[in-house]
Scaffold this motif. Structure first.
Motif, PDB file in Angstrom:
ATOM      1  N   CYS A 314     101.062  44.325  34.710  1.00 15.76           N
ATOM      2  CA  CYS A 314      99.733  44.593  34.161  1.00 15.76           C
ATOM      3  C   CYS A 314      98.814  43.501  34.702  1.00 15.76           C
ATOM      4  O   CYS A 314      98.967  42.328  34.346  1.00 15.76           O
ATOM      5  CB  CYS A 314      99.754  44.585  32.635  1.00 15.76           C
ATOM      6  N   PHE A 315      97.877  43.897  35.563  1.00  9.89           N
ATOM      7  CA  PHE A 315      97.034  42.918  36.230  1.00  9.89           C
ATOM      8  C   PHE A 315      95.621  42.976  35.672  1.00  9.89           C
ATOM      9  O   PHE A 315      94.927  43.974  35.790  1.00  9.89           O
ATOM     10  CB  PHE A 315      97.011  43.153  37.739  1.00  9.89           C
ATOM     11  N   GLY A 316      95.209  41.874  35.057  1.00 11.69           N
ATOM     12  CA  GLY A 316      93.911  41.805  34.405  1.00 11.69           C
ATOM     13  C   GLY A 316      94.029  42.135  32.927  1.00 11.69           C
ATOM     14  O   GLY A 316      94.992  42.763  32.485  1.00 11.69           O
ATOM     15  N   PHE A 317      93.044  41.702  32.151  1.00 17.29           N
ATOM     16  CA  PHE A 317      93.041  41.977  30.710  1.00 17.29           C
ATOM     17  C   PHE A 317      92.653  43.428  30.517  1.00 17.29           C
ATOM     18  O   PHE A 317      91.521  43.824  30.792  1.00 17.29           O
ATOM     19  CB  PHE A 317      92.056  41.052  29.999  1.00 17.29           C
ATOM     20  N   PRO A 318      93.582  44.265  30.031  1.00 17.09           N
ATOM     21  CA  PRO A 318      93.334  45.706  30.017  1.00 17.09           C
ATOM     22  C   PRO A 318      92.883  46.191  28.650  1.00 17.09           C
ATOM     23  O   PRO A 318      92.932  45.474  27.642  1.00 17.09           O
ATOM     24  CB  PRO A 318      94.717  46.268  30.325  1.00 17.09           C
ATOM     25  N   TYR A 319      92.481  47.438  28.615  1.00 13.29           N
ATOM     26  CA  TYR A 319      92.340  48.132  27.346  1.00 13.29           C
ATOM     27  C   TYR A 319      93.681  48.062  26.613  1.00 13.29           C
ATOM     28  O   TYR A 319      94.737  48.240  27.220  1.00 13.29           O
ATOM     29  CB  TYR A 319      91.923  49.585  27.571  1.00 13.29           C
ATOM     30  N   THR A 320      93.644  47.811  25.326  1.00 14.31           N
ATOM     31  CA  THR A 320      94.823  47.384  24.579  1.00 14.31           C
ATOM     32  C   THR A 320      96.029  48.307  24.701  1.00 14.31           C
ATOM     33  O   THR A 320      97.160  47.853  24.841  1.00 14.31           O
ATOM     34  CB  THR A 320      94.460  47.190  23.090  1.00 14.31           C
ATOM     35  N   ASP A 321      95.825  49.633  24.688  1.00 13.41           N
ATOM     36  CA  ASP A 321      96.980  50.530  24.670  1.00 13.41           C
ATOM     37  C   ASP A 321      97.694  50.601  26.013  1.00 13.41           C
ATOM     38  O   ASP A 321      98.872  50.930  26.069  1.00 13.41           O
ATOM     39  CB  ASP A 321      96.553  51.929  24.223  1.00 13.41           C
ATOM     40  N   THR A 322      97.003  50.304  27.091  1.00  7.60           N
ATOM     41  CA  THR A 322      97.680  50.281  28.388  1.00  7.60           C
ATOM     42  C   THR A 322      98.801  49.243  28.379  1.00  7.60           C
ATOM     43  O   THR A 322      99.934  49.518  28.808  1.00  7.60           O
ATOM     44  CB  THR A 322      96.680  49.978  29.507  1.00  7.60           C
ATOM     45  N   ALA A 560      77.237  50.550  21.310  1.00  3.97           N
ATOM     46  CA  ALA A 560      77.707  49.160  21.359  1.00  3.97           C
ATOM     47  C   ALA A 560      78.773  48.913  20.311  1.00  3.97           C
ATOM     48  O   ALA A 560      78.855  49.613  19.292  1.00  3.97           O
ATOM     49  CB  ALA A 560      76.532  48.200  21.140  1.00  3.97           C
ATOM     50  N   CYS A 561      79.597  47.885  20.558  1.00  2.00           N
ATOM     51  CA  CYS A 561      80.588  47.471  19.569  1.00  2.00           C
ATOM     52  C   CYS A 561      80.923  45.998  19.764  1.00  2.00           C
ATOM     53  O   CYS A 561      80.796  45.476  20.876  1.00  2.00           O
ATOM     54  CB  CYS A 561      81.857  48.318  19.658  1.00  2.00           C
ATOM     55  N   PRO A 562      81.346  45.308  18.693  1.00  7.61           N
ATOM     56  CA  PRO A 562      81.897  43.950  18.841  1.00  7.61           C
ATOM     57  C   PRO A 562      83.337  44.087  19.299  1.00  7.61           C
ATOM     58  O   PRO A 562      84.265  44.113  18.494  1.00  7.61           O
ATOM     59  CB  PRO A 562      81.782  43.379  17.427  1.00  7.61           C
ATOM     60  N   TYR A 563      83.542  44.167  20.601  1.00  8.26           N
ATOM     61  CA  TYR A 563      84.795  44.663  21.156  1.00  8.26           C
ATOM     62  C   TYR A 563      86.018  43.885  20.682  1.00  8.26           C
ATOM     63  O   TYR A 563      87.046  44.468  20.336  1.00  8.26           O
ATOM     64  CB  TYR A 563      84.742  44.642  22.684  1.00  8.26           C
ATOM     65  N   THR A 564      85.937  42.565  20.679  1.00  4.10           N
ATOM     66  CA  THR A 564      87.111  41.768  20.331  1.00  4.10           C
ATOM     67  C   THR A 564      87.483  41.963  18.870  1.00  4.10           C
ATOM     68  O   THR A 564      88.674  41.996  18.520  1.00  4.10           O
ATOM     69  CB  THR A 564      86.869  40.286  20.642  1.00  4.10           C
ATOM     70  N   ILE A 565      86.483  42.114  18.020  1.00  4.52           N
ATOM     71  CA  ILE A 565      86.750  42.379  16.607  1.00  4.52           C
ATOM     72  C   ILE A 565      87.476  43.710  16.462  1.00  4.52           C
ATOM     73  O   ILE A 565      88.481  43.817  15.729  1.00  4.52           O
ATOM     74  CB  ILE A 565      85.431  42.387  15.800  1.00  4.52           C
ATOM     75  N   LEU A 566      87.007  44.737  17.156  1.00  4.12           N
ATOM     76  CA  LEU A 566      87.616  46.059  17.022  1.00  4.12           C
ATOM     77  C   LEU A 566      88.971  46.160  17.718  1.00  4.12           C
ATOM     78  O   LEU A 566      89.886  46.810  17.219  1.00  4.12           O
ATOM     79  CB  LEU A 566      86.688  47.124  17.611  1.00  4.12           C
ATOM     80  N   GLY A 567      89.100  45.527  18.876  1.00 10.46           N
ATOM     81  CA  GLY A 567      90.317  45.705  19.657  1.00 10.46           C
ATOM     82  C   GLY A 567      91.408  44.689  19.401  1.00 10.46           C
ATOM     83  O   GLY A 567      92.580  44.971  19.640  1.00 10.46           O
ATOM     84  N   HIS A 568      91.034  43.481  18.899  1.00  5.91           N
ATOM     85  CA  HIS A 568      92.025  42.403  18.831  1.00  5.91           C
ATOM     86  C   HIS A 568      91.836  41.547  17.572  1.00  5.91           C
ATOM     87  O   HIS A 568      92.022  40.331  17.621  1.00  5.91           O
ATOM     88  CB  HIS A 568      91.914  41.534  20.089  1.00  5.91           C
ATOM     89  N   TYR A 569      91.504  42.186  16.471  1.00  9.51           N
ATOM     90  CA  TYR A 569      91.165  41.425  15.263  1.00  9.51           C
ATOM     91  C   TYR A 569      92.328  40.568  14.770  1.00  9.51           C
ATOM     92  O   TYR A 569      92.126  39.482  14.234  1.00  9.51           O
ATOM     93  CB  TYR A 569      90.709  42.377  14.156  1.00  9.51           C
ATOM     94  N   LEU A 570      93.543  41.043  14.942  1.00  9.84           N
ATOM     95  CA  LEU A 570      94.711  40.301  14.467  1.00  9.84           C
ATOM     96  C   LEU A 570      95.297  39.387  15.539  1.00  9.84           C
ATOM     97  O   LEU A 570      96.343  38.778  15.328  1.00  9.84           O
ATOM     98  CB  LEU A 570      95.782  41.270  13.960  1.00  9.84           C
ATOM     99  N   GLY A 577      92.321  33.305  24.738  1.00 11.56           N
ATOM    100  CA  GLY A 577      93.026  32.619  25.807  1.00 11.56           C
ATOM    101  C   GLY A 577      92.843  33.262  27.165  1.00 11.56           C
ATOM    102  O   GLY A 577      93.062  32.626  28.199  1.00 11.56           O
ATOM    103  N   TYR A 578      92.436  34.525  27.160  1.00 10.29           N
ATOM    104  CA  TYR A 578      92.168  35.230  28.416  1.00 10.29           C
ATOM    105  C   TYR A 578      90.673  35.437  28.648  1.00 10.29           C
ATOM    106  O   TYR A 578      90.276  36.251  29.488  1.00 10.29           O
ATOM    107  CB  TYR A 578      92.893  36.578  28.423  1.00 10.29           C
ATOM    108  N   GLY A 579      89.843  34.714  27.911  1.00  8.90           N
ATOM    109  CA  GLY A 579      88.406  34.782  28.116  1.00  8.90           C
ATOM    110  C   GLY A 579      87.689  35.844  27.320  1.00  8.90           C
ATOM    111  O   GLY A 579      86.479  36.041  27.497  1.00  8.90           O
ATOM    112  N   VAL A 580      88.396  36.537  26.431  1.00  6.14           N
ATOM    113  CA  VAL A 580      87.778  37.578  25.612  1.00  6.14           C
ATOM    114  C   VAL A 580      87.427  36.949  24.270  1.00  6.14           C
ATOM    115  O   VAL A 580      88.226  36.916  23.332  1.00  6.14           O
ATOM    116  CB  VAL A 580      88.722  38.788  25.439  1.00  6.14           C
ATOM    117  N   GLU A 581      86.219  36.432  24.170  1.00  6.28           N
ATOM    118  CA  GLU A 581      85.797  35.662  23.006  1.00  6.28           C
ATOM    119  C   GLU A 581      85.581  36.545  21.781  1.00  6.28           C
ATOM    120  O   GLU A 581      85.245  37.734  21.898  1.00  6.28           O
ATOM    121  CB  GLU A 581      84.494  34.919  23.315  1.00  6.28           C
TER     122      GLU A 581
END
Length: 618
Positions: A314-322, A560-570, A577-581
């Motif tokens: 998996c190359f690059g920070f992907p959409y979570t389900d990938t 629009a969405c607060p992407y990190t909150i929706l995709g990676h809240y936990l 650590g991968y630059g997704v603030e």
């Protein structure tokens, strides 16, 4: 769409687009609403009647599942519904395998349910086949993982069609919808619910609405047409619609400006060499799927079935389900989450080391990457990755959803290209779909094509295909407008570095790699992400934006969405650590008048500046 406060237009928890029976987004208009959604806040959850289909199981599907549970379930079993036996078996296998890793295997039963319309002669009846996966209620989170990751569950249109054919004795006069189960993203403690709703079904018709009418009716009328006619277009329309889309995606239509559902899909349509960067591509190299995620899942299954077994990359920070698919199926994956040139250096060293240690064992199965990536809009050096794949004999699978083939030519560097058609290809946010394209110039083409020819199932519901084909006819025109609007907005935000920390957009982000694949004269896509110098500025900016807010992207309207909150809240620290603030805001720009767009973003930026200045004063 006028540029007014979306909070006044679409209430929290309502469908986006509004009044759309098969909407694929939901209104979460404030930062706190998004946090409430993730934390299962009753204030948010009790309002929700819609959501992204792989995370929120549509209420129509839930009603049909409840009927199936009553008819076939025992001891409180719950049901998941799938369109084919093979998919149902895959769900069962996943549940048994994953549960057996932690204890006794969960008991799973499969039931085939054949539904025929009432009062129809044997010669005219068209039956629908459902495959029901039944399991103990406490195993629902496992079943939901398969539903979410694989993206192969039935669609809301298919569920509505089945409900319309069920005999009256299976339809309670006061239907009780089962309490909506969790649509947990990451663990069972994060509960998401939707309130109960009643269902009604519109009269039926035997012919499609005139094209001119569907063009001019407003949203209320469009919803009426969807409900009245959407289930009753001619049977042959689905095959024509699918052929038209496959040709459109293959880039072989010489005149792709049809006004009727027959034109791009009929045998006499004028075809030419592909415009996808590989002239030999044909419609026979394009495969359709019910969702973008199911195309990604199927690409991984294809690699597992056709290539020597090894870990994926998996190359690059992907959409979570990938990433979840690559981790949960097969032998796992190597994750290079930054997706930068230094990661290619590390990958090259790892491949060389593993090859030297085990020269007879392939060091990798397939490399999956997005071009550009979601949400950081980074573009990998595809020519360099291609050279590594050729040297070490693994596949390159590129997700082109964000770049889209109007803007980028990634197929020459890939063995397989996947895309979510639910996004800008559709634009209307009222239907799901995905595609997989094989590169006929790939050294692996013959084995990949042979495997797909034996295993591919067309599980894309015909009525969904009809709406997707209709939406996609002006795809290229819409893409140009969206590209131009997005570039203007990003240039505006970049001019305010005192408040804006970074704008992630292919024009600025790893631009030299994007340019290697950019179509001459094309744009940079319709998505960007932005971070701010103060966390409170992110919240203020998001809350003040006078645009729709909810999951998904590629819509004809700004979303629009607060992407990190929706995709990676936990897993906020992991993402950071991968630059997704945590404060990252992702914006999908639409087709609104550019001046209104800029006025809206100016308003949001002023709110961010005010929030930042108040922090500085404190």
């Amino acid at each position: 769409m006028s540029c007014v406060a979306i909070q006044e237009q679409i209430a929290l928890g309502a469908a986006v687009p509004a009044l759309e029976a098969h909407a694929i987004s939901v209104s979460l208009p404030t930062w706190e609403d998004n946090i409430g959604y993730e934390e299962g806040d009753k204030r948010v959850i009790d309002t929700m009647v819609s959501g992204y289909p792989r995370f929120f199981i549509h209420l129509t599907i839930r009603k049909l599942a409840g009927i199936c549970e009553q008819k076939f379930g025992v001891n409180g079993e719950q049901a998941m519904l799938f369109p084919t036996l093979r998919i149902a078996e895959a769900c069962r296998d996943f549940m048994v395998h994953r549960s057996s890793q932690q204890g006794p295997a969960v008991p799973v039963r499969l039931v085939q349910f054949l539904i025929s319309p009432e009062n129809a002669s044997a010669s005219t009846a068209t039956s629908m086949e459902l495959h029901i996966v039944l399991f103990p209620a406490d195993a629902f989170p496992l079943a939901k993982q398969f539903w979410q990751h694989a993206g192969l569950g039935i669609s809301s249109r298919l569920a509505a069609h089945c409900l319309s054919m069920l005999p009256d004795e299976l339809k309670p006069s006061s239907p009780k919808i089962p309490p909506p189960p969790m649509f947990t993203k990451r663990n069972a403690s994060n509960r998401h619910y939707a309130k109960q709703a009643s269902f009604s079904y519109s009269p039926q018709s035997t012919s499609p609405p005139p094209e001119s009418i569907t063009e001019t009716f407003d949203a209320d009328h469009a919803t009426y047409l969807e409900e009245r006619y959407g289930r009753n277009l001619p049977v042959e329309a689905a095959s024509f619609a699918k052929r038209a889309m496959r040709r459109r995606i293959a880039g072989v239509l010489v005149h792709d400006t049809p006004n009727h559902w027959l034109q791009a899909g009929e045998q006499s349509a004028e075809l030419g060499p592909s415009t996808r960067g590989v002239m030999e591509v044909s419609e026979e190299d394009v495969f359709l799927y019910p969702t973008g995620m199911s195309a990604i899942f199927s690409a991984h299954q294809l690699a597992l079935g056709a290539m020597p077994l090894a870990k994926s990359i998996c190359f690059g920070f992907p959409y979570t389900d990938t990433l979840k698919v690559l981790q949960k199926w097969g032998p796992g994956c190597h994750f290079f989450g930054h997706g930068l040139d230094k990661d290619i250096d590390e990958l090259e060293s790892q491949l060389a080391r593993e090859h030297a240690e085990n020269p007879g064992v392939p060091p990798a199965l397939a490399l999956f990457t997005e071009f550009p990536s979601n949400p950081l809009l980074r573009s990998a050096d595809l020519p360099r990755l291609r050279a590594l794949a050729d040297k070490y004999n693994f596949l390159i699978v590129v997700d082109e959803t964000l770049g889209n083939f109007a803007n980028v030519e990634v197929l020459p560097h890939a063995d397989v290209v996947v895309s979510s058609l639910s996004k800008v290809f559709s634009g209307d946010a009222n239907v799901m779909g995905g595609s997989l394209v094989l590169n006929p110039k790939s050294r692996h083409y013959d084995v990949l094509k042979a495997h797909l020819s034996q295993t591919y199932e067309d599980s894309y519901f015909g009525q969904d295909a009809i709406y997707m084909e209709r939406n996609s006819r002006d795809f290229r025109r819409r893409a140009r407008t969206i590209d131009d609007n997005t570039e203007a907005v990003c240039d505006f935000l970049c001019a305010h570095p005192e408040t804006v920390k970074e704008v992630f957009y292919p024009k600025y982000t790893t631009s030299r790699h994007y340019e290697k694949c950019r179509v001459s004269g094309a744009g940079y896509g319709g998505l960007f992400s932005v971070t701010f110098r103060h966390p409170q500025a992110s919240r203020a900016f998001f809350d003040a934006m006078p645009f729709f807010k909810g999951p998904s992207l590629g819509t004809n309207f700004t979303l629009a969405c607060p992407y990190t909150i929706l995709g990676h809240y936990l897993e906020l620290d992991w993402a950071a650590g991968y630059g997704v603030e945590e404060g990252l805001v992702r914006v999908s720009v639409g087709m609104e008048h550019r001046e209104l767009l800029l006025q809206g973003f100016q308003k949001a930026l002023r709110a961010a500046e005010k929030a930042a200045s108040s922090i500085d004063r404190d």
